[in-house]
Structures are given as structure tokens and as C-alpha cells.
Design an enzyme around this catalytic site. Sequence first.
Site, PDB file in Angstrom:
ATOM      1  N   GLY A  45      65.417   1.810  59.705  1.00 39.71           N
ATOM      2  CA  GLY A  45      64.114   2.453  59.809  1.00 39.71           C
ATOM      3  C   GLY A  45      63.058   1.440  60.199  1.00 39.71           C
ATOM      4  O   GLY A  45      63.179   0.252  59.866  1.00 39.71           O
ATOM      5  N   GLN A  50      54.943  -2.295  61.363  1.00 36.74           N
ATOM      6  CA  GLN A  50      55.882  -3.428  61.415  1.00 36.74           C
ATOM      7  C   GLN A  50      56.008  -4.027  62.817  1.00 36.74           C
ATOM      8  O   GLN A  50      56.603  -5.098  62.975  1.00 36.74           O
ATOM      9  CB  GLN A  50      57.275  -3.005  60.934  1.00 36.74           C
ATOM     10  CG  GLN A  50      57.309  -2.605  59.476  1.00 36.74           C
ATOM     11  CD  GLN A  50      58.725  -2.247  59.063  1.00 36.74           C
ATOM     12  OE1 GLN A  50      59.150  -1.117  59.211  1.00 36.74           O
ATOM     13  NE2 GLN A  50      59.462  -3.233  58.575  1.00 36.74           N
ATOM     14  N   CYS A  99      63.984  -4.960  53.870  1.00 38.50           N
ATOM     15  CA  CYS A  99      62.958  -4.594  54.837  1.00 38.50           C
ATOM     16  C   CYS A  99      62.918  -5.660  55.928  1.00 38.50           C
ATOM     17  O   CYS A  99      62.939  -6.852  55.616  1.00 38.50           O
ATOM     18  CB  CYS A  99      61.607  -4.507  54.125  1.00 38.50           C
ATOM     19  SG  CYS A  99      60.253  -4.038  55.210  1.00 38.50           S
ATOM     20  N   LEU A 100      62.857  -5.233  57.181  1.00 35.32           N
ATOM     21  CA  LEU A 100      62.812  -6.191  58.293  1.00 35.32           C
ATOM     22  C   LEU A 100      61.580  -7.088  58.202  1.00 35.32           C
ATOM     23  O   LEU A 100      61.588  -8.195  58.716  1.00 35.32           O
ATOM     24  CB  LEU A 100      62.818  -5.434  59.628  1.00 35.32           C
ATOM     25  CG  LEU A 100      64.100  -4.662  59.949  1.00 35.32           C
ATOM     26  CD1 LEU A 100      63.899  -3.785  61.181  1.00 35.32           C
ATOM     27  CD2 LEU A 100      65.275  -5.601  60.155  1.00 35.32           C
ATOM     28  N   HIS A 141      60.519   4.583  51.630  1.00 35.74           N
ATOM     29  CA  HIS A 141      60.334   3.185  52.038  1.00 35.74           C
ATOM     30  C   HIS A 141      59.466   3.108  53.302  1.00 35.74           C
ATOM     31  O   HIS A 141      58.481   2.367  53.346  1.00 35.74           O
ATOM     32  CB  HIS A 141      61.702   2.527  52.259  1.00 35.74           C
ATOM     33  CG  HIS A 141      61.608   1.120  52.751  1.00 35.74           C
ATOM     34  ND1 HIS A 141      62.061   0.042  52.023  1.00 35.74           N
ATOM     35  CD2 HIS A 141      61.099   0.601  53.905  1.00 35.74           C
ATOM     36  CE1 HIS A 141      61.822  -1.075  52.704  1.00 35.74           C
ATOM     37  NE2 HIS A 141      61.254  -0.763  53.849  1.00 35.74           N
ATOM     38  N   GLU A 142      59.855   3.900  54.314  1.00 36.53           N
ATOM     39  CA  GLU A 142      59.160   3.813  55.610  1.00 36.53           C
ATOM     40  C   GLU A 142      57.746   4.374  55.545  1.00 36.53           C
ATOM     41  O   GLU A 142      56.820   3.793  56.105  1.00 36.53           O
ATOM     42  CB  GLU A 142      59.958   4.537  56.709  1.00 36.53           C
ATOM     43  CG  GLU A 142      61.338   3.951  56.997  1.00 36.53           C
ATOM     44  CD  GLU A 142      61.322   2.465  57.296  1.00 36.53           C
ATOM     45  OE1 GLU A 142      60.313   1.950  57.815  1.00 36.53           O
ATOM     46  OE2 GLU A 142      62.332   1.798  56.998  1.00 36.53           O
ATOM     47  N   HIS A 145      55.032   2.171  54.237  1.00 36.41           N
ATOM     48  CA  HIS A 145      54.461   1.210  55.193  1.00 36.41           C
ATOM     49  C   HIS A 145      53.164   1.747  55.805  1.00 36.41           C
ATOM     50  O   HIS A 145      52.274   0.978  56.153  1.00 36.41           O
ATOM     51  CB  HIS A 145      55.451   0.933  56.330  1.00 36.41           C
ATOM     52  CG  HIS A 145      56.496  -0.102  56.008  1.00 36.41           C
ATOM     53  ND1 HIS A 145      56.196  -1.402  55.664  1.00 36.41           N
ATOM     54  CD2 HIS A 145      57.855  -0.032  56.001  1.00 36.41           C
ATOM     55  CE1 HIS A 145      57.324  -2.086  55.471  1.00 36.41           C
ATOM     56  NE2 HIS A 145      58.341  -1.274  55.648  1.00 36.41           N
TER      57      HIS A 145
HETATM   58 NI    NI Z   1      60.361  -1.821  55.450  1.00 34.92          NI
END
Ligand code: NI
Length: 185
Positions: A45, A50, A99-100, A141-142, A145
Site C-alpha cells: 500500500g 509518501q 511502512c515504506l 494504516h494507509e 497517512h
Molecule cells: Ni505506511
Amino acid sequence: MILPIYTLGQPVLRQVAEEIDPQSPDIQQLVQDMFETLDHSGGIGLAAPQVGHAKRLVVIDLDPIREDYPQYAGYRHVFYNPYIEEYDKSHQESMDEGCLSLPGMSESVKRPTRIRVTFQDEQFQEHDEWVDGYLARVMQHEFDHLDGKVYTDRIIGLRKQLIKNKINDIIKGRFSCDYKVKVKR
Ligand code: NI
């Protein structure tokens, strides 16, 4: 085009994202780039902040986890202007998340297993539905953000103290990873 992933410490990750017009050509290009970036980085995701855009836009691709979750084989979708409208607090579960934007870390996070979400899909159709299971986890999670939150904000108590140094290292750019990033300097 593969975009650099913004890592923790970049102000855009702490902004509340703005609503978008999904039909604008700029947004369509961004969606394409986000999927390409997601494929390249091996994530499941990615939220627009991000990659440096404070916009309410998320892409999710659960196909890479089809061996563990066959029900999500081929699941690859874009979410325009998503919101979590309700949390079903009757059942919560702890699960490891990564998380990236926080390379090299993963931590257990407790979240409700069922949520009500609203969004527009790739055909710009409005949705208002209850979601559960692993997808509900990824969405929480997404979509966090988009409100300037990362998963480590959801960790409390002693564990939070124990991971403080790791988080500070990421903020200072002291980490390595095999995808393109933009760190705060
Ligand atoms: Ni993340």
C-alpha cells in the site's frame, strides 16, 4: 515513473491531506506513478503523502500476499478521497506492520478488525461500506497517512519508549533500504 519515497521526518508525512478531483489528468498520472513505485518497492500500500503529495489518494495491491491470503489474489485498487467513518471497537487485534516511510522497522499494532469506509473507486463511483480482515488493517494504516499519522503513533506504553531511538535514526536518515527514498537533510 518510479518516485522516491518520503521517509519519516519529511513534513508532508505530518500534514492532513486535501481532497482531490480524481478525474484530473495530474491525479491519473500520479496514480500510475504510485502503482509503479509500489511495485518497485515491494510494498502492498502507498499513500500520496509518501511520495510528497498531501492529497487524499491511496493505492493498495494485495496480490503479493496471495499465498497467505488467497482471497486477495489480484486485488489492486485505487481509493480517492477515502475516510474511515466508523470503527467497530468490539473486536481488536494485534498484528505486525511495516511502512515504506519507516525503512527497516516492523512493530505490532493493535487495531479494530472492522471499519466503515467511504471513498471513490477507479470508476469514480462512491462507496460506503464495512470492511474487515486484513484489508481493514491495510486501509487503516494507509488512510492514517492522509491524516498525518504513521503506525508507530498507535504504539503506546513501554514499547513506544523502546522504539524511540529507531524512529529517531530514521528521522535523521540513518538507515539503508533498497528502494529510492527522499530523506530529510
Ligand atoms: Ni505506511
